[in-house]
Design an enzyme around this catalytic site. Structure first.
Site, mmCIF file in Angstrom:
data_model
loop_
_atom_site.group_PDB
_atom_site.id
_atom_site.type_symbol
_atom_site.label_atom_id
_atom_site.label_comp_id
_atom_site.label_asym_id
_atom_site.label_seq_id
_atom_site.Cartn_x
_atom_site.Cartn_y
_atom_site.Cartn_z
ATOM 1 N N ARG A 162 -6.111 11.517 -6.133
ATOM 2 C CA ARG A 162 -8.217 10.552 -5.500
ATOM 3 C C ARG A 162 -9.468 11.886 -5.897
ATOM 4 O O ARG A 162 -9.981 11.428 -6.251
ATOM 5 C CB ARG A 162 -8.180 10.069 -5.181
ATOM 6 C CG ARG A 162 -7.157 8.790 -5.105
ATOM 7 C CD ARG A 162 -8.795 7.320 -5.882
ATOM 8 N NE ARG A 162 -9.432 7.240 -5.472
ATOM 9 C CZ ARG A 162 -9.805 6.692 -4.609
ATOM 10 N NH1 ARG A 162 -9.074 5.978 -4.409
ATOM 11 N NH2 ARG A 162 -11.455 7.116 -4.155
ATOM 12 N N ARG B 248 -2.780 6.338 0.091
ATOM 13 C CA ARG B 248 -3.488 7.607 1.105
ATOM 14 C C ARG B 248 -2.907 8.092 1.970
ATOM 15 O O ARG B 248 -3.182 8.680 2.616
ATOM 16 C CB ARG B 248 -4.805 6.925 1.959
ATOM 17 C CG ARG B 248 -6.314 6.643 1.322
ATOM 18 C CD ARG B 248 -7.292 5.869 1.376
ATOM 19 N NE ARG B 248 -7.611 4.876 2.378
ATOM 20 C CZ ARG B 248 -7.495 3.937 3.446
ATOM 21 N NH1 ARG B 248 -8.773 4.900 4.046
ATOM 22 N NH2 ARG B 248 -7.703 2.926 4.104
ATOM 23 N N ASP C 137 -7.146 -3.347 -6.658
ATOM 24 C CA ASP C 137 -7.761 -3.654 -5.181
ATOM 25 C C ASP C 137 -7.957 -4.716 -5.980
ATOM 26 O O ASP C 137 -8.101 -5.727 -7.444
ATOM 27 C CB ASP C 137 -9.226 -2.173 -5.671
ATOM 28 C CG ASP C 137 -10.348 -3.220 -3.799
ATOM 29 O OD1 ASP C 137 -9.487 -2.228 -3.076
ATOM 30 O OD2 ASP C 137 -10.221 -4.020 -3.983
ATOM 31 N N TYR D 105 -15.094 -12.011 0.945
ATOM 32 C CA TYR D 105 -15.883 -10.397 0.977
ATOM 33 C C TYR D 105 -16.948 -11.369 0.314
ATOM 34 O O TYR D 105 -17.644 -10.980 -0.112
ATOM 35 C CB TYR D 105 -15.323 -9.498 -0.263
ATOM 36 C CG TYR D 105 -14.056 -9.308 0.719
ATOM 37 C CD1 TYR D 105 -14.090 -8.421 1.555
ATOM 38 C CD2 TYR D 105 -12.704 -9.391 0.215
ATOM 39 C CE1 TYR D 105 -12.841 -7.388 2.428
ATOM 40 C CE2 TYR D 105 -11.604 -8.280 0.897
ATOM 41 C CZ TYR D 105 -11.540 -7.660 2.380
ATOM 42 O OH TYR D 105 -10.937 -6.781 2.675
ATOM 43 N N ARG E 65 0.918 -1.165 -0.280
ATOM 44 C CA ARG E 65 -0.124 -0.366 -0.097
ATOM 45 C C ARG E 65 0.848 1.793 -0.051
ATOM 46 O O ARG E 65 0.752 2.217 0.703
ATOM 47 C CB ARG E 65 -0.998 -0.361 1.239
ATOM 48 C CG ARG E 65 -2.392 -1.411 1.029
ATOM 49 C CD ARG E 65 -3.251 -1.009 1.888
ATOM 50 N NE ARG E 65 -3.896 -1.599 2.214
ATOM 51 C CZ ARG E 65 -5.381 -1.785 1.386
ATOM 52 N NH1 ARG E 65 -5.801 -0.525 0.474
ATOM 53 N NH2 ARG E 65 -6.138 -2.386 1.444
#
Lengths: 337, 337
Positions: B35, B26, B71, B148, B22
């Site tokens: 973004r 962010r 993702d 998920y 990652r």
């Protein structure tokens, strides 16, 4: 003496005693009905409601123990800390405890001042109804409490609490020591009002390395239980890498085992001097009964090599569980299936 | 050849290569700026945007590898599955896959039909800019995707996916086999467009018992990587109890290690034939640099006994990380501090 107390006293009853973590709660329709219009922490602090909720699963499933219906943040609320349970999220604190001065401020509260009136009353009401069935008193372990308190709410890997251990070990030790005294006080209130066993829940300990657990956590958890004067169960999730440390130098009468490790392997690690509790996989509560039954029989069989075995899930009852599955497990453990 | 590729080829470069899971995302202000106004999955599927985001941390930190910004649900989206990323929550599926007929319906999609145009274009743009720095291709492992997909969104202990393995093992095998082919196809698209390493992410494998991992997961993860024709890294969190199984019978060139276990202990388990990647504790990114530095030096020292060691975190970069901490780690690994 009840079968659960006999296991914790080192005896071997004929039947494996069984109870379920979170047996009192959302899986039961009678609980959901009773809770309508009452917030979680208010329910915990209303004696007749907390007592009734504690008793519901004992009546329905005929488990071998009641576990006091409460929440791990209740002792903090009783100590004056602002906290609420947000439905679907979990405990949320108005003021996270992140800095040395935050720690100084919260630890200035004397755990002895914690007002236990409502808890003591709820425990007394419960015990009066329970008869021979023992009541297990309940408290969160210092790390799991800190994981919420430092973050300010639920988090996946409890980064802020784990960071504090290394970034400011003095503040960490001060906070964890204080949380240990808060949990101890909460357990003592339940003990003095009639609980006959205590369980310390360290649900989030599995995010720790074994080294961090030993250095920064175990001494505080031990202090919460040491000399409490009742048999004790020490529970964690994902604690396989330091399961032997969960015995807290022999202070715990039983160690909880989650579903990740076969119970006979856990028993080899825990050794011959401590009982075990567990370790039905909560996921299998969703499987058809024959699949669940085979799993439960396997857990009971693997538990035979322990000093003592209390049948339970590897973690709490999921809210969506069909309660009949739990009743069937009790019947199986009691030789009625 | 770059240091990262040399480690994966079994050589021992002078400097420990380093990148961060990652790293694109962010924690970087330039990412957050880019973004604004674009949803996560749309950003992944806009080639110049995905390429730029992939390149940002390479420019800033001078890491030894780029990891393709994407993702784990992107290949499912490309296969026509309705999924969106809810900010602060994670991937949410319009139609959870819970029953045998759900499984039949989703597995009727042929992974070969997955439209990889945007991904291939983004990879080509990235590789053209990267020069000698290798690009790591990316895919979620079948269990983490299933965790998920069966639940319909994020969950703590992935009860529904784990239940399916036991309640309906045939449907489970069908679903996991299909997810394995979807992930494989996604990796092949990245390989064919110029990625020179692939990493399979099994972030949630730690909720499994070792027995379930071996029986119900490992064969499908192996099929996703076997014969891919590039060096591969196989990553999981909380996989200590079955770390040797994460080698996938020797298919993986390197195994990821989270922060729970000292790296030298992990190396003993993984053995002399497979490299390791890890295992800086992400919590320590919040500690003052001297505390973090001592930890990183310790990780590098413990990694010396491995067949090869790629320095990385034990899990992804937390969003609130100060990016300067990451740059300092790179400088330390490169002998510039």
């Amino acid at each position: 003496m009840s079968d659960l107390l006999r296991v914790l006293a080192g005896e071997t009853p004929e039947r494996t005693p069984v109870w379920f973590m979170r047996q009192a709660g959302r899986s039961l329709p009678e609980y959901r009905e009773l809770r309508v219009g009452t917030r979680m922490l208010d329910a915990c602090l209303t004696p007749d409601l907390a007592a009734e909720i504690t008793l519901q699963p004992v009546r329905r499933h005929r488990v071998d123990a009641a576990v006091f219906f409460s929440d791990i943040v209740i002792p903090l609320r009783l100590a004056g800390v602002e906290v609420e349970i947000e439905p679907g999220r979990g405990p949320v604190f108005a003021h996270p405890v992140r800095t040395a001065s935050d720690v100084d401020r919260i630890t200035a509260i004397d755990p002895a001042d914690l007002d236990g009136t409502a808890i003591a009353e709820a425990v007394r009401l419960t015990v009066a109804e329970l008869g021979d069935t023992p009541l297990i008193g309940f408290a969160g372990a210092p790390f799991t409490l800190a994981a919420y308190l430092v973050e300010g709410g639920p988090s996946k890997e409890h980064l802020r609490a784990r960071a504090m251990m290394h970034a400011d070990p003095e503040s960490w030790a001060k906070l964890a020591g204080w949380l240990s005294r808060v949990s101890r006080r909460f357990l003592e209130i339940q003990r003095d009002a009639g609980a006959s066993v205590v369980q310390l829940f360290d649900s989030w300990a599995g995010s720790l390395s074994a080294a961090d657990y030993r250095t920064h956590i175990a001494p505080h958890s031990k202090a919460a239980l040491d000399g409490i004067g009742l048999p004790s169960i020490h529970f964690g999730v994902g604690t396989g890498p330091f399961l032997a440390d969960m015995k807290l130098d022999g202070i715990a009468s039983a160690v909880g085992v989650d579903w990740r490790m076969p119970l006979d392997e856990a028993i080899r690690i825990v050794g011959p001097d401590t009982a075990v509790q567990g370790n039905i996989d909560p996921a299998l509560l969703q499987a058809p009964w024959p699949v669940l039954e085979a799993h439960v029989r396997d857990v009971i069989a693997r538990g035979r090599g322990a000093k003592g075995h209390i049948l339970n899930l590897g973690h709490g009852v999921p809210p969506e569980t069909d309660p009949d599955q739990l009743t069937r497990i009790v019947e199986l453990a009691h030789g009625e299936r």
